[in-house]
Design a protein around this motif. Sequence first.
Motif, PDB file in Angstrom:
ATOM      1  N   GLU A   8     -24.174 -11.481 -32.540  1.00  0.00           N
ATOM      2  CA  GLU A   8     -23.515 -12.683 -32.634  1.00  0.00           C
ATOM      3  C   GLU A   8     -23.013 -12.902 -34.011  1.00  0.00           C
ATOM      4  O   GLU A   8     -22.112 -13.496 -34.413  1.00  0.00           O
ATOM      5  CB  GLU A   8     -24.412 -13.846 -32.070  1.00  0.00           C
ATOM      6  CG  GLU A   8     -23.671 -15.087 -32.128  1.00  0.00           C
ATOM      7  CD  GLU A   8     -24.358 -16.307 -31.339  1.00  0.00           C
ATOM      8  OE1 GLU A   8     -23.836 -17.515 -31.661  1.00  0.00           O
ATOM      9  OE2 GLU A   8     -25.532 -15.877 -30.423  1.00  0.00           O
ATOM     10  N   LYS A   9     -23.903 -12.566 -34.975  1.00  0.00           N
ATOM     11  CA  LYS A   9     -23.692 -12.587 -36.268  1.00  0.00           C
ATOM     12  C   LYS A   9     -22.547 -11.946 -37.001  1.00  0.00           C
ATOM     13  O   LYS A   9     -21.798 -12.285 -37.889  1.00  0.00           O
ATOM     14  CB  LYS A   9     -24.696 -12.283 -37.288  1.00  0.00           C
ATOM     15  CG  LYS A   9     -25.197 -10.647 -37.276  1.00  0.00           C
ATOM     16  CD  LYS A   9     -26.365 -10.311 -37.926  1.00  0.00           C
ATOM     17  CE  LYS A   9     -26.613  -8.620 -38.067  1.00  0.00           C
ATOM     18  NZ  LYS A   9     -27.706  -8.215 -38.898  1.00  0.00           N
ATOM     19  N   ASP A  10     -21.926 -11.068 -36.122  1.00  0.00           N
ATOM     20  CA  ASP A  10     -20.709 -10.044 -36.410  1.00  0.00           C
ATOM     21  C   ASP A  10     -19.517 -10.772 -35.972  1.00  0.00           C
ATOM     22  O   ASP A  10     -18.419 -10.253 -36.396  1.00  0.00           O
ATOM     23  CB  ASP A  10     -20.721  -8.575 -36.045  1.00  0.00           C
ATOM     24  CG  ASP A  10     -22.084  -8.066 -36.231  1.00  0.00           C
ATOM     25  OD1 ASP A  10     -22.592  -8.074 -37.438  1.00  0.00           O
ATOM     26  OD2 ASP A  10     -22.847  -7.522 -35.271  1.00  0.00           O
ATOM     27  N   ILE A  11     -19.596 -11.777 -35.011  1.00  0.00           N
ATOM     28  CA  ILE A  11     -18.365 -12.136 -34.442  1.00  0.00           C
ATOM     29  C   ILE A  11     -17.416 -12.887 -35.573  1.00  0.00           C
ATOM     30  O   ILE A  11     -16.091 -12.519 -35.347  1.00  0.00           O
ATOM     31  CB  ILE A  11     -18.709 -13.124 -33.310  1.00  0.00           C
ATOM     32  CG1 ILE A  11     -19.561 -12.546 -32.194  1.00  0.00           C
ATOM     33  CG2 ILE A  11     -17.304 -13.857 -32.915  1.00  0.00           C
ATOM     34  CD1 ILE A  11     -19.882 -13.229 -31.044  1.00  0.00           C
ATOM     35  N   ASN A  12     -17.711 -13.390 -36.433  1.00  0.00           N
ATOM     36  CA  ASN A  12     -16.968 -14.155 -37.360  1.00  0.00           C
ATOM     37  C   ASN A  12     -16.102 -13.126 -38.168  1.00  0.00           C
ATOM     38  O   ASN A  12     -15.034 -13.243 -38.445  1.00  0.00           O
ATOM     39  CB  ASN A  12     -17.543 -15.052 -38.223  1.00  0.00           C
ATOM     40  CG  ASN A  12     -16.623 -16.057 -39.001  1.00  0.00           C
ATOM     41  OD1 ASN A  12     -15.539 -16.690 -38.336  1.00  0.00           O
ATOM     42  ND2 ASN A  12     -16.851 -16.286 -40.489  1.00  0.00           N
ATOM     43  N   ILE A  13     -16.787 -12.183 -38.698  1.00  0.00           N
ATOM     44  CA  ILE A  13     -16.497 -11.042 -39.685  1.00  0.00           C
ATOM     45  C   ILE A  13     -15.148 -10.078 -38.733  1.00  0.00           C
ATOM     46  O   ILE A  13     -14.172 -10.088 -38.959  1.00  0.00           O
ATOM     47  CB  ILE A  13     -17.300 -10.185 -40.282  1.00  0.00           C
ATOM     48  CG1 ILE A  13     -16.364  -9.088 -41.142  1.00  0.00           C
ATOM     49  CG2 ILE A  13     -17.969  -9.215 -39.281  1.00  0.00           C
ATOM     50  CD1 ILE A  13     -15.824 -10.088 -42.573  1.00  0.00           C
ATOM     51  N   CYS A  14     -15.515 -10.076 -37.552  1.00  0.00           N
ATOM     52  CA  CYS A  14     -14.639  -9.319 -36.459  1.00  0.00           C
ATOM     53  C   CYS A  14     -13.517 -10.288 -36.190  1.00  0.00           C
ATOM     54  O   CYS A  14     -12.475  -9.585 -36.254  1.00  0.00           O
ATOM     55  CB  CYS A  14     -15.394  -8.928 -35.248  1.00  0.00           C
ATOM     56  SG  CYS A  14     -16.691  -7.670 -35.439  1.00  0.00           S
ATOM     57  N   LEU A  15     -13.833 -11.279 -36.110  1.00  0.00           N
ATOM     58  CA  LEU A  15     -12.464 -12.307 -35.924  1.00  0.00           C
ATOM     59  C   LEU A  15     -11.657 -12.199 -37.032  1.00  0.00           C
ATOM     60  O   LEU A  15     -10.305 -12.295 -36.896  1.00  0.00           O
ATOM     61  CB  LEU A  15     -13.220 -13.805 -35.741  1.00  0.00           C
ATOM     62  CG  LEU A  15     -12.120 -14.910 -35.606  1.00  0.00           C
ATOM     63  CD1 LEU A  15     -10.958 -14.833 -34.488  1.00  0.00           C
ATOM     64  CD2 LEU A  15     -12.537 -16.079 -35.475  1.00  0.00           C
TER      65      LEU A  15
END
Length: 164
Positions: A8-15
């Motif tokens: 979940e912590k990766d979702i913003n950077i992937c976005l």
Amino acid sequence: MMIRKLEEKDINICLNIYNYYIENTCFTLEEEKLSLDDFKNRCENILNKYPFIVLENDEGIVIGYAYLNTFNPRSAYRKTADLSIYVSKDHLHEHAGKILLQEIEKLAISYGITNIISIVTSENENSAHFHQKNGFVLEGTMHDVALKFGKIISVDYYRKPLSK
């Protein structure tokens, strides 16, 4: 570098990585930036059925991601998956795409996938070369089927058969 499952912590950077490509390129044919909620829902839906991985550099920063998704919802296509790989614009030419591809292929086999399909726009010559260099075969082109930034775009369908 380290590859691991999307958290979940990766979702913003992937976005952020993906939204750059939406806003600045014809490599994806989406035209509107995705919201965090939309992208999070997309990630959750993918993870329900397929692998979604991220690549961290030596500093622990996510620099790219890859996932498989449904190629076609009809049941007879269940052994074929659609591939997506996105690398941060600041980390291109660091072999991140190849690292991600090698891992997603291993995961695909473990999921029972026998073919990976990758759809590449006519604007993305680097991706076309990447796929050809990594064993994908051009199966066909759909000419002039999209319009983005005032450009008429064709799409190429690449396929890579996987063996166990």
